[in-house]
Design an enzyme around this catalytic site. Structure first.
Site, PDB file in Angstrom:
ATOM      1  N   GLU A 176      20.362 -26.732  24.908  1.00  0.00           N
ATOM      2  CA  GLU A 176      19.387 -26.163  25.852  1.00  0.00           C
ATOM      3  C   GLU A 176      20.051 -25.241  26.881  1.00  0.00           C
ATOM      4  O   GLU A 176      20.529 -25.698  27.916  1.00  0.00           O
ATOM      5  CB  GLU A 176      18.637 -27.287  26.582  1.00  0.00           C
ATOM      6  CG  GLU A 176      17.612 -26.748  27.574  1.00  0.00           C
ATOM      7  CD  GLU A 176      16.827 -27.822  28.329  1.00  0.00           C
ATOM      8  OE1 GLU A 176      17.101 -29.023  28.136  1.00  0.00           O
ATOM      9  OE2 GLU A 176      15.954 -27.441  29.114  1.00  0.00           O
ATOM     10  N   LYS A 221      16.838 -25.371  22.271  1.00  0.00           N
ATOM     11  CA  LYS A 221      15.761 -25.498  23.268  1.00  0.00           C
ATOM     12  C   LYS A 221      15.916 -24.373  24.295  1.00  0.00           C
ATOM     13  O   LYS A 221      16.590 -24.534  25.313  1.00  0.00           O
ATOM     14  CB  LYS A 221      15.835 -26.885  23.926  1.00  0.00           C
ATOM     15  CG  LYS A 221      14.815 -27.081  25.040  1.00  0.00           C
ATOM     16  CD  LYS A 221      14.663 -28.550  25.403  1.00  0.00           C
ATOM     17  CE  LYS A 221      13.779 -28.732  26.621  1.00  0.00           C
ATOM     18  NZ  LYS A 221      13.354 -30.112  26.827  1.00  0.00           N
TER      19      LYS A 221
HETATM   20  P1  13P Z   1      10.196 -28.714  31.537  1.00  0.00           P
HETATM   21  O1  13P Z   1       9.330 -28.509  30.315  1.00  0.00           O
HETATM   22  O2  13P Z   1       9.489 -29.402  32.661  1.00  0.00           O
HETATM   23  O3  13P Z   1      10.910 -27.459  31.922  1.00  0.00           O
HETATM   24  O4  13P Z   1      11.306 -29.769  31.128  1.00  0.00           O
HETATM   25  C1  13P Z   1      11.892 -29.677  29.886  1.00  0.00           C
HETATM   26  C2  13P Z   1      13.278 -30.165  29.973  1.00  0.00           C
HETATM   27  O5  13P Z   1      13.670 -31.073  29.284  1.00  0.00           O
HETATM   28  C3  13P Z   1      14.211 -29.478  30.892  1.00  0.00           C
HETATM   29  O6  13P Z   1      15.512 -29.893  30.633  1.00  0.00           O
END
Ligand code: 13P
Length: 351
Positions: A176, A221
């Site tokens: 991510e 992600k």
């Molecule tokens: P949000 O969808 O609230 O941005 O959170 C997703 C997430 O896991 C951020 O690390």
């Protein structure tokens, strides 16, 4: 197909996405505070149990990202919450990073994500607790003079080290790299967001490749390419989708098992509409991967607002979660429309 590739494929199964419920204790308490929900371990446990026991949960949710505290907790009858999730037909996952710190010699507000020390041992332990996949979040902020190359490089390298350790130990890594959309910077336009996403994704995949991370056994992600919240610029779902699909097609290898977006502060319905449009554009351009959601706030906001810590509100809160899960499940197929929002679910029904 390898076992990890099968898990990765299940995480992005058609019409399903991931619930990010891995808020750290501090963040969970921050969400409870404005609703006057007591900020303690038992209330965090109850809240997560409420989410995971939503009727029809596994119909639209493929997996749940948990925080360390939650993967060690049980439901009110003594069953581990990880087993409750598995029983609902979803995969339990675990947040492995330990948060962000200021990046040494970085620009103002630049952060690097920590958690690599002792990571292989922690992977072993979480596997025993039932985890099938993991998450590590890096944050890239946009402002005058940032991000710097140092910030992108340090975060990309840590993401790749984490991903390699996960795959060696038996967990599918969610990689991510979040380009923040809530910066103060007024010049954080769609165009600048696009450039920073390009820069970030290029470096992340270079680092992943140099450590021999297997793309079939990971899920990306990313953030969507969106103008900064304070830029004053408004972009349509179509513009966001065109920019997002363009940057992903340019820098994400076709072998990656799937892409599951974070919501990052978008409104609930906005996050569904944007994911839907992304899928429509992706289909028209023959993008090679499934594109779905891994939302935290955009799935949970209506549910926590309905729950407010009161057992009497559990059914209403579960209905609110099921509604967002269903809307985003449809969006992941390009079948969402705002009109569907007006057809509320029956209380307690997954469909
Ligand atoms: P949000 O969808 O609230 O941005 O959170 C997703 C997430 O896991 C951020 O690390």
């Amino acid at each position: 197909m390898s076992r990890l590739a099968e898990v990765a494929k299940a995480m992005v199964a058609p019409g399903k996405g991931i619930l990010a419920a891995d808020e750290s204790t501090g963040t969970a308490n921050k969400r409870f505070a404005p609703l006057d929900i007591p900020q303690n371990e038992e209330m965090r446990r109850k809240y997560r149990e409420m989410l995971f026991t939503t009727p029809g949960f596994g119909e639209y949710i493929s997996g749940v990202i948990l925080y360390d505290e939650t993967i060690r907790q049980n439901d009110s009858r003594g069953k581990p919450l990880a087993q409750v999730i598995a029983g609902a037909g979803a995969l339990p996952g675990i947040k492995l990073d330990t948060g962000t710190v200021a990046l040494a010699l970085g620009g103002p507000d630049e952060k690097v994500t920590e958690g690599l020390d002792g990571l292989a041992k922690r992977v072993d332990e979480y596997l025993k607790l039932g985890a099938k996949f993991a998450k590590w979040r890096a944050v890239i902020a946009i402002d005058d003079g940032i991000p710097t190359h140092r910030c992108i490089h340090a975060n990309a390298h840590a993401l790749a080290r984490y991903a390699a350790i996960c795959q060696a130990g038996g967990l599918v890594p969610i990689v991510e790299p979040e380009v923040l959309m809530d910066g103060e910077h007024s010049k954080h336009s769609l165009e600048r967001s696009f450039v920073i996403h390009e820069w970030t994704l290029k470096h992340v995949f270079e680092e992943l490749a140099s450590l021999d991370v297997r793309f079939e056994e990971m899920v990306l992600k990313p953030s969507m390419v969106i103008p900064g919240q304070r830029s004053g610029q408004k972009a349509s779902s179509r513009e966001i989708a065109e920019a997002t699909v363009t940057v992903l097609r340019r820098w994400v290898p076709a072998a990656v098992a799937g892409i599951a977006f974070l919501s990052g502060g978008q409104g609930n319905e906005e996050a569904s509409a944007n994911l839907n449009e992304i899928n429509r554009v992706a289909r028209a351009r023959s993008a090679p991967w499934p594109l779905t959601f891994s939302y935290g706030r955009a799935l949970q906001q209506p549910a926590i607002g309905a729950w407010r810590g009161d057992d009497a509100n559990v059914a209403a809160a579960q209905t609110a979660l099921a509604q967002r899960a269903r809307m985003n499940g449809l969006a992941s197929l390009g079948e969402y429309s705002p009109q569907l929002e007006k057809q509320p679910l029956l209380a307690g029904a997954g469909r």
